[in-house]
Design a protein around this motif. Structure first.
Motif, mmCIF file in Angstrom:
data_model
loop_
_atom_site.group_PDB
_atom_site.id
_atom_site.type_symbol
_atom_site.label_atom_id
_atom_site.label_comp_id
_atom_site.label_asym_id
_atom_site.label_seq_id
_atom_site.Cartn_x
_atom_site.Cartn_y
_atom_site.Cartn_z
ATOM 1 N N MET A 1 0.842 -1.176 0.000
ATOM 2 C CA MET A 1 0.000 0.000 0.000
ATOM 3 C C MET A 1 0.893 1.247 0.000
ATOM 4 S SD MET A 1 -2.543 1.420 2.962
ATOM 5 C CE MET A 1 -3.875 0.296 2.779
ATOM 6 N N PRO A 2 0.669 2.205 -0.899
ATOM 7 C CA PRO A 2 1.524 3.402 -0.961
ATOM 8 C C PRO A 2 1.329 4.298 0.250
ATOM 9 C CG PRO A 2 -0.159 3.424 -2.704
ATOM 10 C CD PRO A 2 -0.329 2.161 -1.935
ATOM 11 N N LEU A 3 2.408 4.999 0.595
ATOM 12 C CA LEU A 3 2.326 5.952 1.697
ATOM 13 C C LEU A 3 1.480 7.140 1.285
ATOM 14 C CD1 LEU A 3 6.069 6.085 2.804
ATOM 15 C CD2 LEU A 3 4.208 4.980 4.014
ATOM 16 N N GLN A 4 0.811 7.741 2.239
ATOM 17 C CA GLN A 4 0.046 8.943 1.961
ATOM 18 C C GLN A 4 1.000 10.081 1.650
ATOM 19 O OE1 GLN A 4 -3.261 8.928 1.765
ATOM 20 N NE2 GLN A 4 -3.223 6.754 2.241
ATOM 21 N N THR A 5 0.584 11.035 0.846
ATOM 22 C CA THR A 5 1.432 12.159 0.440
ATOM 23 C C THR A 5 1.956 12.907 1.656
ATOM 24 O OG1 THR A 5 0.137 12.376 -1.573
ATOM 25 C CG2 THR A 5 1.520 14.242 -0.972
ATOM 26 N N GLN A 6 1.122 13.107 2.651
ATOM 27 C CA GLN A 6 1.534 13.836 3.849
ATOM 28 C C GLN A 6 2.684 13.110 4.557
ATOM 29 O OE1 GLN A 6 -1.506 14.207 6.848
ATOM 30 N NE2 GLN A 6 -0.636 16.098 7.633
ATOM 31 N N GLU A 7 2.613 11.777 4.630
ATOM 32 C CA GLU A 7 3.669 11.010 5.273
ATOM 33 C C GLU A 7 4.974 11.082 4.492
ATOM 34 O OE1 GLU A 7 2.787 7.061 6.888
ATOM 35 O OE2 GLU A 7 0.711 7.495 6.330
ATOM 36 N N GLN A 8 4.903 11.057 3.171
ATOM 37 C CA GLN A 8 6.098 11.096 2.346
ATOM 38 C C GLN A 8 6.890 12.374 2.579
ATOM 39 O OE1 GLN A 8 4.598 10.500 -1.607
ATOM 40 N NE2 GLN A 8 4.842 8.294 -1.493
ATOM 41 N N GLU A 9 6.223 13.474 2.838
ATOM 42 C CA GLU A 9 6.897 14.750 3.028
ATOM 43 C C GLU A 9 7.691 14.793 4.325
ATOM 44 O OE1 GLU A 9 3.800 17.625 2.685
ATOM 45 O OE2 GLU A 9 3.469 17.186 0.575
ATOM 46 N N THR A 10 7.346 13.958 5.305
ATOM 47 C CA THR A 10 8.021 14.008 6.596
ATOM 48 C C THR A 10 9.074 12.923 6.765
ATOM 49 O OG1 THR A 10 6.309 12.652 7.641
ATOM 50 C CG2 THR A 10 6.003 15.040 7.704
ATOM 51 N N LEU A 11 9.270 12.101 5.748
ATOM 52 C CA LEU A 11 10.259 11.034 5.838
ATOM 53 C C LEU A 11 11.470 11.348 4.968
ATOM 54 C CD1 LEU A 11 8.018 7.845 5.559
ATOM 55 C CD2 LEU A 11 8.964 8.857 7.630
ATOM 56 N N ASN A 12 12.650 11.052 5.506
ATOM 57 C CA ASN A 12 13.893 11.161 4.743
ATOM 58 C C ASN A 12 14.319 9.726 4.447
ATOM 59 O OD1 ASN A 12 16.378 11.666 3.677
ATOM 60 N ND2 ASN A 12 17.245 12.558 5.527
ATOM 61 N N VAL A 13 14.281 9.324 3.180
ATOM 62 C CA VAL A 13 14.559 7.938 2.795
ATOM 63 C C VAL A 13 15.822 7.875 1.954
ATOM 64 C CG1 VAL A 13 13.679 5.903 1.584
ATOM 65 C CG2 VAL A 13 12.092 7.421 2.801
ATOM 66 N N LYS A 14 16.745 6.993 2.363
ATOM 67 C CA LYS A 14 17.980 6.764 1.603
ATOM 68 C C LYS A 14 18.122 5.275 1.336
ATOM 69 C CE LYS A 14 20.587 8.609 4.733
ATOM 70 N NZ LYS A 14 21.750 9.031 5.505
ATOM 71 N N LEU A 15 18.493 4.946 0.114
ATOM 72 C CA LEU A 15 18.821 3.564 -0.223
ATOM 73 C C LEU A 15 20.219 3.302 0.313
ATOM 74 C CD1 LEU A 15 18.207 0.922 -1.813
ATOM 75 C CD2 LEU A 15 19.292 2.015 -3.770
ATOM 76 N N VAL A 16 20.370 2.322 1.193
ATOM 77 C CA VAL A 16 21.678 2.073 1.801
ATOM 78 C C VAL A 16 22.302 0.738 1.383
ATOM 79 C CG1 VAL A 16 21.311 3.592 3.781
ATOM 80 C CG2 VAL A 16 20.623 1.200 3.943
ATOM 81 N N HIS A 17 21.513 -0.131 0.748
ATOM 82 C CA HIS A 17 22.072 -1.415 0.310
ATOM 83 C C HIS A 17 21.230 -1.967 -0.828
ATOM 84 C CE1 HIS A 17 23.989 -5.349 0.472
ATOM 85 N NE2 HIS A 17 22.781 -5.881 0.432
ATOM 86 N N PHE A 18 21.916 -2.522 -1.838
ATOM 87 C CA PHE A 18 21.243 -3.162 -2.958
ATOM 88 C C PHE A 18 22.184 -4.237 -3.474
ATOM 89 C CE2 PHE A 18 19.039 -3.648 -6.917
ATOM 90 C CZ PHE A 18 17.760 -3.162 -6.665
ATOM 91 N N THR A 19 21.740 -5.485 -3.508
ATOM 92 C CA THR A 19 22.631 -6.561 -3.960
ATOM 93 C C THR A 19 22.696 -6.635 -5.476
ATOM 94 O OG1 THR A 19 20.860 -8.200 -3.917
ATOM 95 C CG2 THR A 19 22.237 -8.047 -1.958
ATOM 96 N N LYS A 20 23.781 -7.206 -5.948
ATOM 97 C CA LYS A 20 23.964 -7.493 -7.374
ATOM 98 C C LYS A 20 23.609 -8.957 -7.591
ATOM 99 C CE LYS A 20 27.576 -7.808 -10.831
ATOM 100 N NZ LYS A 20 29.006 -7.651 -11.095
ATOM 101 N N SER A 33 17.310 3.395 4.761
ATOM 102 C CA SER A 33 17.377 4.113 6.024
ATOM 103 C C SER A 33 16.261 5.145 5.976
ATOM 104 C CB SER A 33 18.731 4.814 6.163
ATOM 105 O OG SER A 33 18.685 5.737 7.237
ATOM 106 N N VAL A 34 15.331 5.051 6.913
ATOM 107 C CA VAL A 34 14.176 5.947 6.939
ATOM 108 C C VAL A 34 14.217 6.754 8.230
ATOM 109 C CG1 VAL A 34 11.659 6.085 6.845
ATOM 110 C CG2 VAL A 34 12.849 4.260 5.607
ATOM 111 N N THR A 35 14.282 8.078 8.090
ATOM 112 C CA THR A 35 14.312 8.971 9.242
ATOM 113 C C THR A 35 13.069 9.838 9.218
ATOM 114 O OG1 THR A 35 16.721 9.043 9.065
ATOM 115 C CG2 THR A 35 15.695 10.689 10.479
ATOM 116 N N ASP A 36 12.343 9.871 10.352
ATOM 117 C CA ASP A 36 11.135 10.694 10.393
ATOM 118 C C ASP A 36 11.475 12.126 10.826
ATOM 119 O OD1 ASP A 36 11.452 10.649 13.179
ATOM 120 O OD2 ASP A 36 9.809 9.235 13.503
#
Length: 86
Positions: A1-20, A33-36
């Motif tokens: 389920m997608p996050l609500q637009t309001q929630e997306q604005e308050t989260l700082n999301v970084k991709l920290v790992h992705f396998t090959k 890494s998700v920081t509120d």
């Protein structure tokens, strides 16, 4: 389920790992890494069963550039090198 637009604005999301993938049958592992807005950080992990699933998602969202064959890329590199050396 997608996050609500309001929630997306308050989260700082970084991709920290992705396998090959070494095989099309191996899942891709990801970590974010998700920081509120309070500064609380969480690491969220998951798996994508097949690389094809990720490819289809990128394709459906229009996030991919035009696909070019390896021979096209090699030829473009040769032309660029010739132009630079001239």
């Amino acid at each position: 389920m997608p996050l609500q637009t309001q929630e997306q604005e308050t989260l700082n999301v970084k991709l920290v790992h992705f396998t090959k993938q070494n095989s099309p049958d191996e899942p891709l592992q990801v970590a974010f890494s998700v920081t509120d807005d309070q500064g609380k950080e969480e690491i969220i992990t998951g798996e994508i069963p097949y690389g094809y699933d990720l490819f289809r998602l990128f394709q459906e969202q229009g996030w991919l550039n035009l696909r070019r064959g390896v021979s096209y890329i090699r030829e473009s590199s040769r032309v660029q090198r010739r132009a630079m050396s001239a």
